[in-house]
Design a protein around this motif. Structure first.
Motif, mmCIF file in Angstrom:
data_model
loop_
_atom_site.group_PDB
_atom_site.id
_atom_site.type_symbol
_atom_site.label_atom_id
_atom_site.label_comp_id
_atom_site.label_asym_id
_atom_site.label_seq_id
_atom_site.Cartn_x
_atom_site.Cartn_y
_atom_site.Cartn_z
ATOM 1 N N GLY A 197 -6.591 -10.592 -3.445
ATOM 2 C CA GLY A 197 -7.191 -9.439 -2.774
ATOM 3 C C GLY A 197 -6.475 -8.998 -1.500
ATOM 4 N N PRO A 198 -6.259 -9.915 -0.536
ATOM 5 C CA PRO A 198 -5.574 -9.495 0.691
ATOM 6 C C PRO A 198 -4.158 -8.950 0.439
ATOM 7 C CG PRO A 198 -6.694 -11.575 1.049
ATOM 8 C CD PRO A 198 -6.798 -11.274 -0.415
ATOM 9 N N LEU A 199 -3.442 -9.531 -0.515
ATOM 10 C CA LEU A 199 -2.103 -9.049 -0.827
ATOM 11 C C LEU A 199 -2.153 -7.648 -1.441
ATOM 12 C CD1 LEU A 199 0.915 -9.517 -0.853
ATOM 13 C CD2 LEU A 199 0.657 -10.704 -3.046
ATOM 14 N N ILE A 200 -3.147 -7.381 -2.263
ATOM 15 C CA ILE A 200 -3.320 -6.041 -2.841
ATOM 16 C C ILE A 200 -3.551 -5.030 -1.726
ATOM 17 C CG2 ILE A 200 -4.856 -4.576 -4.209
ATOM 18 C CD1 ILE A 200 -5.228 -6.934 -6.104
ATOM 19 N N ILE A 201 -4.335 -5.406 -0.729
ATOM 20 C CA ILE A 201 -4.614 -4.499 0.387
ATOM 21 C C ILE A 201 -3.329 -4.206 1.163
ATOM 22 C CG2 ILE A 201 -5.845 -4.274 2.583
ATOM 23 C CD1 ILE A 201 -8.089 -5.968 1.209
ATOM 24 N N VAL A 202 -2.542 -5.236 1.428
ATOM 25 C CA VAL A 202 -1.272 -5.043 2.138
ATOM 26 C C VAL A 202 -0.343 -4.131 1.329
ATOM 27 C CG1 VAL A 202 0.825 -6.218 2.936
ATOM 28 C CG2 VAL A 202 -1.417 -7.198 3.442
ATOM 29 N N LEU A 203 -0.251 -4.382 0.034
ATOM 30 C CA LEU A 203 0.605 -3.545 -0.820
ATOM 31 C C LEU A 203 0.100 -2.103 -0.851
ATOM 32 C CD1 LEU A 203 1.182 -6.008 -3.790
ATOM 33 C CD2 LEU A 203 2.856 -5.326 -2.055
ATOM 34 N N TYR A 204 -1.211 -1.934 -0.919
ATOM 35 C CA TYR A 204 -1.795 -0.585 -0.915
ATOM 36 C C TYR A 204 -1.448 0.146 0.383
ATOM 37 C CZ TYR A 204 -5.189 3.084 -0.226
ATOM 38 O OH TYR A 204 -5.778 4.289 0.061
ATOM 39 N N LEU A 205 -1.608 -0.541 1.508
ATOM 40 C CA LEU A 205 -1.305 0.098 2.790
ATOM 41 C C LEU A 205 0.181 0.438 2.900
ATOM 42 C CD1 LEU A 205 -3.591 -1.864 5.266
ATOM 43 C CD2 LEU A 205 -3.778 0.543 4.603
ATOM 44 N N LEU A 206 1.040 -0.468 2.490
ATOM 45 C CA LEU A 206 2.475 -0.186 2.536
ATOM 46 C C LEU A 206 2.817 1.029 1.677
ATOM 47 C CD1 LEU A 206 4.028 -3.765 2.381
ATOM 48 C CD2 LEU A 206 4.024 -2.190 4.334
ATOM 49 N N ARG A 207 2.235 1.093 0.489
ATOM 50 C CA ARG A 207 2.492 2.222 -0.407
ATOM 51 C C ARG A 207 1.946 3.525 0.169
ATOM 52 N NH1 ARG A 207 -0.350 4.874 -3.951
ATOM 53 N NH2 ARG A 207 0.741 5.962 -5.584
ATOM 54 N N THR A 208 0.789 3.456 0.797
ATOM 55 C CA THR A 208 0.181 4.642 1.390
ATOM 56 C C THR A 208 0.987 5.146 2.582
ATOM 57 O OG1 THR A 208 -1.996 3.881 0.706
ATOM 58 C CG2 THR A 208 -1.941 5.548 2.424
ATOM 59 N N TRP A 209 1.555 4.229 3.325
ATOM 60 C CA TRP A 209 2.294 4.612 4.528
ATOM 61 C C TRP A 209 3.632 5.262 4.232
ATOM 62 C CZ3 TRP A 209 1.437 -0.681 7.366
ATOM 63 C CH2 TRP A 209 0.117 -0.752 7.783
ATOM 64 N N LEU A 210 4.150 5.084 3.032
ATOM 65 C CA LEU A 210 5.485 5.606 2.731
ATOM 66 C C LEU A 210 5.493 7.136 2.769
ATOM 67 C CD1 LEU A 210 6.651 3.342 -0.200
ATOM 68 C CD2 LEU A 210 7.534 3.376 2.125
ATOM 69 N N PRO A 211 6.329 7.704 3.629
ATOM 70 C CA PRO A 211 6.466 9.172 3.632
ATOM 71 C C PRO A 211 7.542 9.560 2.626
ATOM 72 C CG PRO A 211 7.591 8.221 5.528
ATOM 73 C CD PRO A 211 6.991 7.077 4.731
ATOM 74 N N PRO A 212 7.760 10.781 2.294
ATOM 75 C CA PRO A 212 6.943 11.925 2.652
ATOM 76 C C PRO A 212 5.718 12.006 1.758
ATOM 77 C CG PRO A 212 8.794 12.638 1.346
ATOM 78 C CD PRO A 212 8.944 11.163 1.535
ATOM 79 N N ARG A 213 4.685 12.575 2.254
ATOM 80 C CA ARG A 213 3.423 12.659 1.518
ATOM 81 C C ARG A 213 3.176 14.098 1.118
ATOM 82 N NH1 ARG A 213 0.070 8.959 1.119
ATOM 83 N NH2 ARG A 213 -1.729 10.288 1.247
ATOM 84 N N ARG A 214 2.977 14.324 -0.134
ATOM 85 C CA ARG A 214 2.533 15.626 -0.616
ATOM 86 C C ARG A 214 1.101 15.483 -1.089
ATOM 87 N NH1 ARG A 214 6.893 18.055 -4.452
ATOM 88 N NH2 ARG A 214 8.333 16.489 -3.806
ATOM 89 N N SER A 215 0.960 14.714 -2.140
ATOM 90 C CA SER A 215 -0.390 14.437 -2.637
ATOM 91 C C SER A 215 -0.322 13.129 -3.399
ATOM 92 C CB SER A 215 -0.892 15.553 -3.550
ATOM 93 O OG SER A 215 -0.052 15.663 -4.665
ATOM 94 N N ARG A 216 -1.358 12.362 -3.258
ATOM 95 C CA ARG A 216 -1.436 11.084 -3.977
ATOM 96 C C ARG A 216 -2.826 10.891 -4.479
ATOM 97 N NH1 ARG A 216 2.240 6.977 -0.568
ATOM 98 N NH2 ARG A 216 4.113 8.075 -1.013
#
Length: 157
Positions: free
Chosen positions: A138-157
């Motif tokens: 669980g904690p590793l999934i959260i870290v991976l999710y945050l890293l993926r979310t932080w990656l720019p550039p963001r259009r829509s996800r």
């Protein structure tokens, strides 16, 4: 329509301006594009490479988008076992990280170029999503999710 100094105007635009050719309106900028020499061919090939890179980047982005963001809170609550408050902490951390990473990406793009930053971040997003599907912690999934979310550039996800 109105008359202005002997030229006919349509919706505020002179018909004379509309009649100008691409070469006349672009001036010096059009010379490499409209010339039939080797430089124009090389420029067209470069434009095709850029277009192909953008196309591949968009496909990678589509593949990397995965599950829509609106379902992640349910996933974190039901599968990871987080309380609603902890889920909201994740959603406070996400935009903060996005702002920081966008700043870093902007600085990096000045050094290596926007196209390379875009391609690299989108490929990384795909890799992080693939890794998320294989992880049970669980904690590793959260870290991976945050890293993926932080990656720019963001259009829509």
């Amino acid at each position: 329509q109105m008359q202005s100094r002997g030229r006919r105007r349509v919706d505020g635009v002179s018909t004379q301006a509309l009649a100008l050719s691409e070469k006349q309106t672009l001036g010096e900028l059009s010379r490499p594009l409209l010339a039939d020499d080797g430089d124009a061919t090389e420029r067209r090939q470069q434009e095709l490479r850029i277009a192909a890179t953008v196309c591949v980047s968009d496909v990678v982005s589509m593949l990397g988008s995965g599950m829509t963001v609106k379902f992640f809170p349910l996933f974190f609550w039901r599968e990871v076992g987080l309380s609603p408050i902890k889920v909201q902490v994740i959603y406070v951390a996400a935009p903060t990280g996005i702002a920081c990473c966008a700043f870093v990406a902007q600085k990096l793009s000045k050094r290596i170029g926007r196209v390379w930053v875009t391609v690299c971040t989108k490929v990384c997003a795909c890799i992080l999503l693939a890794v998320m599907t294989r992880v049970d912690d669980g904690p590793l999934i959260i870290v991976l999710y945050l890293l993926r979310t932080w990656l720019p550039p963001r259009r829509s996800r």
